[in-house]
Write an enzyme that holds these catalytic residues in place. Structure first.
Site, PDB file in Angstrom:
ATOM      1  N   GLY A   5       0.838  -1.209   0.000  1.00 26.42           N
ATOM      2  CA  GLY A   5       0.000   0.000   0.000  1.00 26.42           C
ATOM      3  C   GLY A   5       0.867   1.251   0.000  1.00 26.42           C
ATOM      4  O   GLY A   5       1.908   1.287   0.646  1.00 26.42           O
ATOM      5  N   ARG A  36       0.760  -4.762  -5.589  1.00 24.76           N
ATOM      6  CA  ARG A  36       0.900  -6.037  -4.880  1.00 24.76           C
ATOM      7  C   ARG A  36       1.198  -7.057  -5.987  1.00 24.76           C
ATOM      8  O   ARG A  36       0.649  -6.971  -7.080  1.00 24.76           O
ATOM      9  CB  ARG A  36      -0.381  -6.407  -4.140  1.00 24.76           C
ATOM     10  CG  ARG A  36      -0.906  -5.213  -3.325  1.00 24.76           C
ATOM     11  CD  ARG A  36      -1.270  -5.548  -1.925  1.00 24.76           C
ATOM     12  NE  ARG A  36      -1.995  -4.438  -1.309  1.00 24.76           N
ATOM     13  CZ  ARG A  36      -1.639  -3.861  -0.167  1.00 24.76           C
ATOM     14  NH1 ARG A  36      -0.598  -4.260   0.499  1.00 24.76           N
ATOM     15  NH2 ARG A  36      -2.363  -2.872   0.334  1.00 24.76           N
ATOM     16  N   ASP A  80       5.887  -5.329   5.921  1.00 25.84           N
ATOM     17  CA  ASP A  80       6.424  -6.664   6.203  1.00 25.84           C
ATOM     18  C   ASP A  80       6.465  -7.571   4.975  1.00 25.84           C
ATOM     19  O   ASP A  80       7.440  -8.284   4.746  1.00 25.84           O
ATOM     20  CB  ASP A  80       5.532  -7.365   7.241  1.00 25.84           C
ATOM     21  CG  ASP A  80       5.928  -6.992   8.660  1.00 25.84           C
ATOM     22  OD1 ASP A  80       6.980  -6.353   8.836  1.00 25.84           O
ATOM     23  OD2 ASP A  80       5.167  -7.350   9.578  1.00 25.84           O
ATOM     24  N   THR A 117       4.346   2.238   5.631  1.00 20.54           N
ATOM     25  CA  THR A 117       2.946   1.825   5.735  1.00 20.54           C
ATOM     26  C   THR A 117       2.239   2.745   6.717  1.00 20.54           C
ATOM     27  O   THR A 117       2.822   3.105   7.750  1.00 20.54           O
ATOM     28  CB  THR A 117       2.777   0.361   6.195  1.00 20.54           C
ATOM     29  OG1 THR A 117       1.398   0.138   6.537  1.00 20.54           O
ATOM     30  CG2 THR A 117       3.628  -0.002   7.397  1.00 20.54           C
ATOM     31  N   ASP A 140      -0.067   1.842   8.535  1.00 21.24           N
ATOM     32  CA  ASP A 140      -0.609   1.016   9.624  1.00 21.24           C
ATOM     33  C   ASP A 140       0.257   0.977  10.889  1.00 21.24           C
ATOM     34  O   ASP A 140      -0.220   0.553  11.936  1.00 21.24           O
ATOM     35  CB  ASP A 140      -0.808  -0.432   9.144  1.00 21.24           C
ATOM     36  CG  ASP A 140      -1.727  -0.524   7.946  1.00 21.24           C
ATOM     37  OD1 ASP A 140      -2.575   0.359   7.778  1.00 21.24           O
ATOM     38  OD2 ASP A 140      -1.592  -1.498   7.172  1.00 21.24           O
ATOM     39  N   ASP A 177       2.361  -1.129  11.645  1.00 20.72           N
ATOM     40  CA  ASP A 177       2.317  -2.505  12.155  1.00 20.72           C
ATOM     41  C   ASP A 177       3.590  -3.305  11.846  1.00 20.72           C
ATOM     42  O   ASP A 177       3.523  -4.499  11.563  1.00 20.72           O
ATOM     43  CB  ASP A 177       1.082  -3.232  11.584  1.00 20.72           C
ATOM     44  CG  ASP A 177       1.100  -3.298  10.064  1.00 20.72           C
ATOM     45  OD1 ASP A 177       1.930  -2.613   9.428  1.00 20.72           O
ATOM     46  OD2 ASP A 177       0.285  -4.042   9.499  1.00 20.72           O
ATOM     47  N   ARG A 191      -5.321  -2.308   8.820  1.00 14.47           N
ATOM     48  CA  ARG A 191      -5.275  -3.760   8.617  1.00 14.47           C
ATOM     49  C   ARG A 191      -5.599  -4.447   9.943  1.00 14.47           C
ATOM     50  O   ARG A 191      -6.592  -4.110  10.551  1.00 14.47           O
ATOM     51  CB  ARG A 191      -3.921  -4.177   8.045  1.00 14.47           C
ATOM     52  CG  ARG A 191      -4.040  -5.464   7.286  1.00 14.47           C
ATOM     53  CD  ARG A 191      -3.223  -5.746   6.100  1.00 14.47           C
ATOM     54  NE  ARG A 191      -1.940  -5.165   5.938  1.00 14.47           N
ATOM     55  CZ  ARG A 191      -1.186  -5.419   4.877  1.00 14.47           C
ATOM     56  NH1 ARG A 191      -1.614  -6.244   3.935  1.00 14.47           N
ATOM     57  NH2 ARG A 191      -0.017  -4.875   4.729  1.00 14.47           N
TER      58      ARG A 191
HETATM   59  P1  ADP Z   1       3.171  -4.755   2.726  1.00 17.10           P
HETATM   60  O1  ADP Z   1       4.527  -4.712   2.127  1.00 17.10           O
HETATM   61  O2  ADP Z   1       2.578  -3.401   2.925  1.00 17.10           O
HETATM   62  O3  ADP Z   1       3.108  -5.630   3.974  1.00 17.10           O
HETATM   63  P2  ADP Z   1       1.903  -6.907   1.214  1.00 17.10           P
HETATM   64  O4  ADP Z   1       1.798  -7.836   2.369  1.00 17.10           O
HETATM   65  O5  ADP Z   1       0.731  -6.819   0.283  1.00 17.10           O
HETATM   66  O6  ADP Z   1       2.178  -5.409   1.649  1.00 17.10           O
HETATM   67  O7  ADP Z   1       3.205  -7.317   0.391  1.00 17.10           O
HETATM   68  C1  ADP Z   1       3.616  -6.546  -0.732  1.00 17.10           C
HETATM   69  C2  ADP Z   1       4.238  -7.459  -1.754  1.00 17.10           C
HETATM   70  O8  ADP Z   1       5.418  -8.087  -1.201  1.00 17.10           O
HETATM   71  C3  ADP Z   1       3.381  -8.640  -2.200  1.00 17.10           C
HETATM   72  O9  ADP Z   1       2.415  -8.267  -3.156  1.00 17.10           O
HETATM   73  C4  ADP Z   1       4.439  -9.565  -2.777  1.00 17.10           C
HETATM   74  O10 ADP Z   1       4.842  -9.107  -4.034  1.00 17.10           O
HETATM   75  C5  ADP Z   1       5.597  -9.374  -1.812  1.00 17.10           C
HETATM   76  N1  ADP Z   1       5.568 -10.426  -0.776  1.00 17.10           N
HETATM   77  C6  ADP Z   1       4.734 -10.532   0.278  1.00 17.10           C
HETATM   78  N2  ADP Z   1       4.982 -11.665   0.992  1.00 17.10           N
HETATM   79  C7  ADP Z   1       5.992 -12.291   0.346  1.00 17.10           C
HETATM   80  C8  ADP Z   1       6.710 -13.522   0.557  1.00 17.10           C
HETATM   81  N3  ADP Z   1       6.432 -14.339   1.575  1.00 17.10           N
HETATM   82  N4  ADP Z   1       7.692 -13.851  -0.323  1.00 17.10           N
HETATM   83  C9  ADP Z   1       7.985 -13.046  -1.373  1.00 17.10           C
HETATM   84  N5  ADP Z   1       7.344 -11.885  -1.615  1.00 17.10           N
HETATM   85  C10 ADP Z   1       6.372 -11.507  -0.787  1.00 17.10           C
HETATM   86  O1  F6P Z   2      -1.498  -1.385   4.559  1.00 18.73           O
HETATM   87  C1  F6P Z   2      -2.146  -0.190   4.290  1.00 18.73           C
HETATM   88  C2  F6P Z   2      -3.612  -0.433   4.026  1.00 18.73           C
HETATM   89  O2  F6P Z   2      -4.195   0.791   3.656  1.00 18.73           O
HETATM   90  C3  F6P Z   2      -4.377  -1.099   5.157  1.00 18.73           C
HETATM   91  O3  F6P Z   2      -4.716  -0.177   6.171  1.00 18.73           O
HETATM   92  C4  F6P Z   2      -5.541  -1.676   4.413  1.00 18.73           C
HETATM   93  O4  F6P Z   2      -6.036  -2.830   5.068  1.00 18.73           O
HETATM   94  C5  F6P Z   2      -4.931  -2.103   3.095  1.00 18.73           C
HETATM   95  O5  F6P Z   2      -3.756  -1.330   2.931  1.00 18.73           O
HETATM   96  C6  F6P Z   2      -5.828  -1.887   1.893  1.00 18.73           C
HETATM   97  O6  F6P Z   2      -5.144  -2.373   0.787  1.00 18.73           O
HETATM   98  P1  F6P Z   2      -5.598  -2.250  -0.739  1.00 18.73           P
HETATM   99  O7  F6P Z   2      -4.936  -1.019  -1.285  1.00 18.73           O
HETATM  100  O8  F6P Z   2      -5.072  -3.482  -1.367  1.00 18.73           O
HETATM  101  O9  F6P Z   2      -7.094  -2.146  -0.742  1.00 18.73           O
END
Ligand code: ADP
Ligand code: F6P
Length: 325
Positions: free
Chosen positions: A15, A76, A107, A129, A131, A133, A175
Site C-alpha cells: 500500500g 501487490r 512486512d 505503511t 498502519d 504494524d 489492517r
Molecule cells: P506490505 O509490504 O505493505 O506488507 P503486502 O503484504 O501486500 O504489503 O506485500 C507486498 C508485496 O510483497 C506482495 O504483493 C508480494 O509481491 C511481496 N511479498 C509478500 N509476501 C511475500 C513472501 N512471503 N515472499 C515473497 N514476496 C512476498
Molecule cells: O497497509 C495499508 C492499508 O491501507 C491497510 O490499512 C488496508 O487494510 C490495506 O492497505 C488496503 O489495501 P488495498 O490497497 O489493497 O485495498
C-alpha cells in the site's frame, strides 16, 4: 560479505503511504552524492518483473517531497512468493546492473526483499505503511500523515453528529492493527475506541455507555472502529435499534493514504532513505531501517520480521481514562 554496490535500485511496494516520495528522493540523491548510479523501478515487484526500470537523476525527484502517493507507483505482486519468480527478478536486476536494492514497504515487501537477497541482490528495507504494524520500528512512513488526516475528518464528523444529536461510528484503516484507531481515539477524544488487539465484542457495553452519556447531556457519541474489527454499518444498525438514537457509520477509507505528508513523515522518510543508501555503501545487505528509542537504527531483516511490538497499554489506559464517563 556483500559485494561492492555501484548501482542502486529503489522501489515502493504494498500500500502507498504519504512520505514515500521523500524516501525515494533521499535514496536517489544520497546515491548520486555517493557516486552511485540509481535506478527507479516502477510498480513494485510487478514492475521489476516487467523490466520497468529507468535511471533517475537528481532532477527527477525535484518538487516531490511534499507530494502524496509514490512517484514510482506501487503494486501487490502475489506471484513474487514463488521461488522461480524471485530468481527471474534477480536476473532482471543483474541485467540492469542493480547490485543493491532499497525496498520501501511493509512486512510483506520485506519478505520479498529477503528472498531476493538469497539470489545475490543486496537488499535494504525501509518501513513504509500507514498502519504502523512493523514490529522492529516505532515509526513507519505515512502513519503520522494518515492519523492527522483521520483526526481532521473525525472532527468534522463530530460537528454534524452534535448538530443532529447522533451517534457516529468512524472506521479507520490499519489492517489487523489498532494504532491509527488508538491515536484517533486519544486525539479526537472519542467516547469509545474499538481496537482489534483488545475488542471483546460486547456491544451491550457500548449501548450502555451511549445511553449513560445521553442522560448526562452528551449530544454526540463518537466510536472509532478499527478496520480489523470492521462491520461498522451493521454495528450502526444494531446500536440504533438498541439505543433509539440515530447512528451513522462512516468508513474513512483511502483518503487516509493520500495527501501531502506532514513534516515528521518528510523528515523521517528522508533520514531513512539516506540511511538505507549508507548501509548499501558500507557493504551491508538484508537489513531493515527502523526507529527505536529516539534513534534511527538497522536490523537483520529476518530478525526484524520476527519482532512484535503490540499496542501500548499506557496509550490504551490514557484513552480509556480520558473518555467521557
Ligand atoms: P506490505 O509490504 O505493505 O506488507 P503486502 O503484504 O501486500 O504489503 O506485500 C507486498 C508485496 O510483497 C506482495 O504483493 C508480494 O509481491 C511481496 N511479498 C509478500 N509476501 C511475500 C513472501 N512471503 N515472499 C515473497 N514476496 C512476498
Ligand atoms: O497497509 C495499508 C492499508 O491501507 C491497510 O490499512 C488496508 O487494510 C490495506 O492497505 C488496503 O489495501 P488495498 O490497497 O489493497 O485495498
Amino acid at each position: 560479505m556483500a559485494t561492492e554496490v555501484n548501482t542502486i535500485g529503489v522501489l515502493t511496494s504494498g500500500g502507498d503511504a504519504p512520505g514515500m516520495n521523500a524516501a525515494i528522493r533521499a535514496v536517489v540523491r544520497q546515491s548520486i552524492n555517493k557516486g552511485k548510479k540509481v535506478m527507479g523501478i516502477r510498480r513494485g515487484y510487478a514492475g521489476l518483473l516487467a523490466g520497468e526500470i529507468i535511471e533517475m537523476t537528481s532532477h527527477d525527484v525535484s518538487d516531490t517531497i511534499g507530494k502524496g502517493g509514490t512517484l514510482l507507483q506501487t503494486a501487490r505482486c502475489p506471484e513474487f512468493k514463488k521461488e522461480e519468480v524471485v530468481r527471474e527478478a534477480a536476473k532482471i536486476c543483474a541485467k540492469h546492473g542493480i547490485e543493491g536494492l532499497v525496498v520501501i514497504g511493509g512486512d510483506g515487501s520485506f519478505r520479498g526483499a529477503t528472498e531476493l537477497a538469497k539470489h545475490g541482490v543486496n537488499t535494504i528495507g525501509v518501513p513504509g505503511t500507514i498502519d504502523l504494524d512493523i514490529g522492529c520500528t516505532e515509526y513507519t512512513i505515512g502513519f503520522d500523515t494518515a492519523v492527522n488526516t483521520a483526526i481532521e475528518a473525525i472532527d468534522k464528523i463530530r460537528d454534524t453528529s452534535t448538530s443532529h444529536e447522533r451517534c457516529s461510528i468512524v472506521e479507520v484503516m490499519g489492517r489487523g492493527a489498532g494504532y491509527i484507531a488508538l491515536w484517533c481515539g486519544i486525539a479526537n477524544g472519542a467516547e469509545d475506541v474499538l481496537l482489534p488487539e483488545a475488542y471483546d465484542y460486547d456491544e451491550q457495553k457500548i449501548v450502555d455507555h451511549i445511553i449513560e452519556g445521553r442522560k448526562k447531556g452528551k449530544q454526540h457519541h463518537i466510536i472509532i472502529n478499527a478496520e480489523g474489527i470492521g462491520h461498522s454499518t451493521s454495528m450502526a444498525k444494531r446500536i440504533e435499534a438498541a439505543t433509539g438514537i440515530e447512528t451513522r457509520a462512516t468508513i474513512l477509507g483511502y483518503m487516509q493514504r493520500g495527501g501531502s505528508p506532514t513534516a515528521k513523515d518528510r523528515v523521517y522518510a528522508s533520514i531513512m532513505g539516506a540511511y538505507a543508501v549508507d548501509l548499501l555503501c558500507e557493504g551491508k545487505s538484508n537489513r531493515v531501517v527502523g526507529y527505536h528509542n529516539g534513534e534511527f537504527v538497522d536490523f537483520d531483516i529476518i530478525e526484524a520480521l520476527k519482532m512484535s511490538k503490540g499496542i501500548s497499554q499506557q496509550y490504551v489506559d490514557v484513552c480509556l481514562s480520558l473518555n467521557f464517563r
